[in-house]
Design an enzyme around this catalytic site. Structure first.
Site, PDB file in Angstrom:
ATOM      1  N   ASN A   1       0.817  -1.214   0.000  1.00 45.69           N
ATOM      2  CA  ASN A   1       0.000   0.000   0.000  1.00 45.69           C
ATOM      3  C   ASN A   1       0.851   1.264   0.000  1.00 45.69           C
ATOM      4  OD1 ASN A   1      -2.770  -0.539  -0.193  1.00 45.69           O
ATOM      5  ND2 ASN A   1      -2.901  -1.193   1.940  1.00 45.69           N
TER       6      ASN A   1
ATOM      7  N   CYS B   1      -4.454  -9.141   4.808  1.00 45.50           N
ATOM      8  CA  CYS B   1      -3.949  -8.896   3.450  1.00 45.50           C
ATOM      9  C   CYS B   1      -2.520  -8.383   3.457  1.00 45.50           C
ATOM     10  CB  CYS B   1      -4.846  -7.895   2.721  1.00 45.50           C
ATOM     11  SG  CYS B   1      -6.094  -8.687   1.677  1.00 45.50           S
ATOM     12  N   HIS B   2      -1.967  -8.142   4.645  1.00 46.05           N
ATOM     13  CA  HIS B   2      -0.565  -7.740   4.798  1.00 46.05           C
ATOM     14  C   HIS B   2      -0.248  -6.453   4.033  1.00 46.05           C
ATOM     15  CE1 HIS B   2      -0.846 -11.834   6.066  1.00 46.05           C
ATOM     16  NE2 HIS B   2      -0.874 -12.299   4.841  1.00 46.05           N
ATOM     17  N   CYS B   3      -1.235  -5.566   3.963  1.00 48.67           N
ATOM     18  CA  CYS B   3      -1.079  -4.263   3.295  1.00 48.67           C
ATOM     19  C   CYS B   3      -0.707  -4.414   1.824  1.00 48.67           C
ATOM     20  CB  CYS B   3      -0.043  -3.395   4.008  1.00 48.67           C
ATOM     21  SG  CYS B   3      -0.485  -2.962   5.693  1.00 48.67           S
ATOM     22  N   ASN B   4      -1.125  -5.511   1.211  1.00 48.19           N
ATOM     23  CA  ASN B   4      -0.840  -5.748  -0.203  1.00 48.19           C
ATOM     24  C   ASN B   4      -2.116  -6.215  -0.880  1.00 48.19           C
ATOM     25  OD1 ASN B   4       0.078  -6.723  -2.736  1.00 48.19           O
ATOM     26  ND2 ASN B   4       2.080  -7.203  -1.886  1.00 48.19           N
TER      27      ASN B   4
END
Length: 842
Positions: free
Chosen positions: A235, A524-527
C-alpha cells in the site's frame, strides 16, 4: 561381519574424535581403550556432526553404519539414559529433526551445511535469543528480532560516548562523533547492496514508507507522465498514485509477461486519471518522466521478481502493452522485504530509487529506514520544502535559499542520531553470519515447511493447506533469465481448508496460534493486489465486502465462502528447525481431520434448558460475581461491563495484556450501591458507584498498587450498550461445555469452573449440546431475548479465570473442531419491557 564391524568401528571412532574436538574445542588423547574426557555426544548429535563435517569423505561408511551398526552399542553414550525419561512427543520431535538433517545430506546438490550456519544455530539461539525459549516467532516479514548481544553493544556504545546534536558545531561534545557515525552508517548501508557513495545517495528516513512517499512528493509529474506499478505491491507504493493523479499523470496497475523474443512486456490494466487536474505543465512526451514501481520480493507471498526488468526498461528494450516505449522510465524498487535475506545487487541492477527499512534486517532500531537514490536520477526530483539543516543559506524577508548538496539537502530537521548509532551493531550481527548463509538457512527452512504443508492431508485425502507463491520444485524453466517471477523468499502465505474444502478463517488460525505461543501474521498484509490475485477476488467483490462492513484488521475473515486474507509465516536468520516443526505440528493436530471419530454434535438430553446462573462483570476482564436475580436493561445486565481498564494512552487492557486482572474479584452491593474490589495480598476497596470522581481515583490507586502499573478507569456513559465486545448478554450452555470437555479430555472440575472460562452472563442447563446456536427468539424466566450473533472466541478462553495463567489452550483447540469454528455461546438482546428483573431457576 565381525571384521567389517571392527573396521567400521575404528573408522567411525577416529572421525568421531575429530568432530568432537572441533565441536568442543578440546584436544583429545587417544588411548588403547577409548576414554571420554568430556560429556559424550548424544546419538542425534553424533549423526548430525558426522553429516555436517564428513559427508563427502564418509558417505559410503554412513550408509553401512546406518544399516548394519547399532550406534548405541558401538559407542556407548552416558546421555542415552535420558532417553528413558524422554516423553513420546520429545522422542518424535527428535526423530523428525534427525530425519530433517539426514535429508539435507541426501538431497542432490547439498552438502548438509545449508541449515544452521555450520552447526552454530543452537548456540546463537541460546546465547542471543534466550527470550524465544517458549515462543515460536514466525513474523519476520513483519519485523525480525534483535539479538541480545546486538542491543548490549549498542547500549555500551551509548554509555561510553557523548552524542550531541549533529547540527551543533563539531567542537561541541559528541557532535563530531555523531557526524562520523553517519558517514560510516551510510557506507554500511550501501555496501550490503554492493554499491558506493559515488553512485548513490543514502538518505535516512523514518522508514521505507517515508522513503517511498519522498519519491512520490518530489517526482516531476506532468500530464505526459505515467505511474505504473505491478499489481503485487505494498500500500505504501500504491499511495504514490495520488501524487501522480494530482499532477495530471496517468496511473495504472500492471502485470508483467515475456514475449517470444525474451523481452519483458508490461501489460497495464485499467488506466486511472483525474480529468482537468495537473500543474499546467505541457512537457513533450519525449522529455517527460515516468515511474515504474515493483518489489524485489513480495511482502505477501515472498515471490521474488526478476531485476532484469529494470535494466530492460532503462535501455528501452522492455515493451509496454506490446509496444516499444519512447518515454524515459525511472524505476522505484521496494526492497523492504528483500533486504532481510537477499538485498538486490545495485551494481548489476541500478534501480533509480530503493526503499529499505532496518528493523526488517536486524530488528532494531525501528522507525528508521533509508532511500537510496542514484545521483544522476536525483537531479530530476523537485523538492519544495526545506527544513532545518538542509540549507546553506536562507533569507526570511525574501524567497531566497540554497539547499545543501547530497544527503544533507534531503534530511529535514535533526536526524534520529541516537537510533543511527544502533546500525553499527546491527550490521555486525548480520555480517558475522553473511547474507549468503542467511539466505541458505532460511531457504532450507521455508522449503522444508512448505513441502510438509503441501503433503498434509485430511483423512479423505483433501489438502489441509492452500499455499500461495512459488513453493514448488525448482526447474530449469523457472530459472530462465527472462521470467519475471524468479524465486521464493522465506515466506509462506496460505489458508487452512477443512475436509470439505471450505476455508477456516484466518482469525481462527491466529487465535489458536496465539494460544499455542505461535506468532504469525494474518490479513492482506497491506498488499491488496497480491491478496486479490491469489484469493481470486475481483475488485467488485472487494468493494462489496467493504460495503458489507469488512475493513482491514477486523474479524470478517471469510465472506461469501471466500477468504478475505491469508495466514503468513516467515523465517528469519535466527529461526530454527524447532520453530518450523512446532508450527507444522500445530497445523496438523489442530486442523487435519482424522478418520471419523466422535465429533462435537448434539446428543439427546432428557430435559429442556433452564437458567442456572446469572453473572455480572462490572469491570471488563476482571472476575464477575453470581447473583440469583438482577435488573436487566436493553443493553444487558445492569452495571455489566460498565467500566474498563486502560493504560495512560487510553488503550484498553485485557487479561491478554495483563493476566493479573483475572485475579481481581468484583462485587456490587445494590443496597449500599458500592463497588467492592478484592485480590490476594491487597486490602479490599469499597467505593460508592454514585460518587464517580472518588470511585475513579480510588480504583485507579488500588490498581496501581496491585499491578504496579499506572492504569485509568474508564466508564461507559452510554445507556444502550456496555464495554463488552458485542453488547447484550452472553449465554452459555453447560451441556455444550460438557461436550467440549469430552473432546479435550481435560479434567476441569467442577463443571461450573469450566463454564466460567467462557465468562457467561446467563448460564443455562439442560437441553441439547449446542442447541442454543439454533435459537432465534427465546424466553428466560418470562423475559424475552433475541439472538443477535454467536460469540467469537479469543485467547482469553485459555486463561485461568482465577489466577491468570494460561492453562486451558485445549479448550480453544476443541472449539476449532466445531463446524462453526471458534464461535461459542450466543450474544442475545433483551426484548421485554424496561425495568425487568431477571431471576434464575433457583
Amino acid at each position: 561381519g565381525h571384521w567389517r564391524r571392527s573396521c567400521l568401528r575404528a573408522r567411525v571412532e577416529a572421525t568421531f574424535d575429530h568432530v568432537e574436538e572441533r565441536l568442543r574445542g578440546r584436544t583429545r588423547r587417544m588411548t588403547k581403550g577409548r576414554t571420554h574426557e568430556t560429556a559424550p555426544l548424544t546419538t542425534l548429535e553424533l549423526k548430525s556432526a558426522l553429516l555436517l563435517y564428513c559427508k563427502q569423505f564418509w558417505s559410503s561408511v554412513f550408509q553401512v553404519v546406518t544399516r548394519f551398526v547399532d550406534l548405541k552399542k558401538l559407542l556407548p553414550l552416558e546421555s542415552d539414559c535420558r532417553r528413558e525419561s524422554e516423553s513420546e512427543s520429545e522422542s518424535d520431535a527428535r526423530k523428525r529433526k534427525e530425519a530433517f538433517l539426514f535429508s539435507l545430506v541426501e538431497s542432490d546438490g547439498r552438502d548438509g551445511r545449508s541449515y544452521g550456519y555450520d552447526g552454530t544455530i543452537e548456540v546463537l539461539r541460546a546465547e542471543e535469543f534466550s527470550r524465544l525459549d517458549r515462543v515460536v516467532y514466525l513474523d519476520h516479514a513483519g519485523a525480525t528480532l534483535y539479538s541480545e548481544m546486538q542491543i548490549k553493544k549498542y547500549l555500551e556504545k551509548l554509555e561510553s560516548n557523548v552524542f550531541g546534536n549533529p547540527h551543533s558545531q563539531l567542537s561541541a561534545a559528541g557532535a563530531g562523533e555523531a557526524s562520523k557515525s553517519f558517514k560510516a552508517a551510510r557506507q554500511a548501508v550501501l555496501s550490503i547492496f554492493n554499491t558506493c557513495a559515488e553512485d548513490y545517495l543514502c538518505i535516512f528516513t523514518s522508514g521505507a514508507t517515508a522513503g517511498l512517499k519522498l519519491v512520490g512528493e518530489t517526482f516531476p509529474w506532468t500530464t505526459q507522465s505515467s505511474f505504473v506499478y505491478t499489481v503485487d505491491n505494498h500500500n505504501s507504493v500504491l499511495g504514490i498514485r495520488n501524487y501522480a493523479l494530482d499532477g495530471g499523470s496517468a496511473a495504472a496497475a500492471a502485470r508483467v509477461c515475456t514475449d517470444d523474443d525474451g523481452c519483458f512486456d508490461i501489460r497495464t490494466l485499467a488506466e486511472q486519471s483525474r480529468e482537468g487536474e495537473g500543474d499546467g505543465s505541457e512537457a513533450e512526451a519525449s522529455t517527460s518522466c515516468s515511474l515504474f514501481a515493483f518489489p524485489a520480493e513480495s511482502n505477501f507471498s515472498g515471490v521474488r521478481y526478476n531485476l532484469e526488468l529494470l535494466k530492460q526498461l532503462k535501455s528501452k528494450k522492455c515493451k509496454v502493452n506490446g509496444k516499444s516505449s519512447s518515454q524515459e522510465w525511472f524505476v522505484l524498487l521496494d526492497s523492504a522485504k528483500a533486504c532481510s535475506t537477499k538485498p538486490p545487487d545495485l551494481s548489476k541492477y541500478p534501480a533509480d530509487f530503493v526503499a529499505i527499512s532496518f528493523y526488517k534486517i536486524f530488528g532494531y532500531p525501528s522507525g528508521l529506514g533509508a532511500l537510496l537514490v542514484r545521483k544522476d536520477s536525483a537531479e530530476i526530483l523537485n523538492r519544495r520544502y526545506f527544513g532545518g539543516g538542509t540549507v546553506q543559506v536562507s533569507v526570511a524577508e525574501e524567497n531566497f535559499f540554497r539547499r545543501r548538496p547530497d544527503e544533507d539537502g534531503w534530511e529535514d530537521g535533526t536526524l534520529p542520531f541516537l537510533s543511527i548509532q544502533a546500525l553499527q551493531s546491527g550490521f555486525e550481527q548480520i555480517n558475522k553470519l553473511s547474507f549468503p548463509k542467511i539466505e541458505s538457512h532460511t531457504k532450507t527452512l521455508t522449503t522444508y515447511t512448505a513441502n510438509k504443508m503441501r503433503e498434509m492431508k485430511h483423512s479423505n485425502g483433501r489438502s489441509v493447506c492452500e499455499l500461495y507463491g512459488r513453493h514448488c520444485e525448482v526447474s530449469l524453466q523457472e530459472e530462465e533469465k527472462f521470467q519475471f517471477e524468479t524465486g521464493q523468499g522465506p515466506v509462506i502465505a496460505f489458508n487452512v481448508l477443512r475436509s470439505d474444502s471450505s476455508y477456516v478463517g484466518y482469525r481462527e488460525v491466529e487465535t489458536l496460534g496465539e494460544a499455542c505461543e505461535i506468532v504469525l501474521r494474518t490479513g492482506c498484509h497491506c498488499n491488496p493486489g497480491a491478496c486479490s490475485t491469489y484469493l481470486k477476488l475481483k475488485p467488485e467483490e472487494t468493494k462489496a465486502n467493504f460495503e458489507n462492513g469488512h475493513v482491514c484488521w477486523d474479524d470478517k475473515d471469510v465472506m461469501n465462502g471466500k477468504p478475505t486474507g491469508s495466514v503468513r509465516i516467515s523465517f528469519g536468520y535466527m529461526s530454527t528447525f524447532e520453530d518450523a516443526d512446532s508450527f507444522l505440528q500445530f497445523i496438523e493436530r489442530t486442523f487435519a481431520e482424522a478418520a471419523p471419530k466422535r465429533s462435537l454434535e448434539p446428543c439427546a438430553s432428557p430435559s429442556g434448558p433452564v437458567l442456572k446462573g446469572i453473572f455480572v462483570y462490572p469491570i471488563k476482564s476482571c472476575q464477575g460475581f453470581k447473583v440469583n436475580s438482577w435488573p436487566i436493561l436493553e443493553s444487558g445486565l445492569l452495571f455489566d461491563r460498565k467500566w474498563a481498564i486502560a493504560d495512560e494512552n487510553g488503550f484498553m487492557i485485557s487479561q491478554k495484556n495483563d493476566p493479573k486482572l483475572a485475579q481481581i474479584e468484583t462485587l456490587i452491593d445494590m443496597n449500599s450501591r458500592a463497588l467492592h474490589l478484592r485480590a490476594t495480598g491487597m486490602a479490599s476497596l469499597c467505593s460508592s458507584i454514585d460518587e464517580k470522581s472518588a470511585l475513579k481515583s480510588g480504583v485507579e490507586s488500588w490498581l496501581c498498587e496491585f499491578t504496579g502499573k499506572k492504569y485509568q478507569l474508564l466508564e461507559n456513559q452510554s445507556t444502550d450498550k456496555n464495554f463488552s465486545n458485542r453488547g447484550g448478554c452472553l449465554l452459555v450452555s453447560t451441556e455444550s461445555v460438557r461436550e467440549i470437555l469430552g473432546e479435550t479430555g481435560h479434567s476441569l472440575k467442577p463443571l461450573d469452573s469450566a463454564c466460567m472460562q467462557f465468562r457467561p452472563n446467563l448460564l443455562v442447563e439442560g437441553g441439547l449440546p449446542f442447541q442454543e446456536e439454533s435459537w432465534k427468539r427465546f424466553s428466560v424466566g418470562g423475559n424475552d431475548f433475541e439472538k443477535t450473533l454467536e460469540c467469537s472466541r479469543c485467547g482469553m478462553v485459555s486463561i485461568d479465570q482465577k489466577d491468570g495463567k494460561k492453562k486451558y489452550k485445549s479448550l480453544l483447540l476443541a472449539l476449532s473442531k466445531k463446524k462453526s469454528g471458534l464461535k461459542f455461546g450466543i450474544i442475545c438482546a433483551f426484548r421485554s419491557k424496561k425495568g425487568s428483573i431477571l431471576t434464575d431457576a433457583s
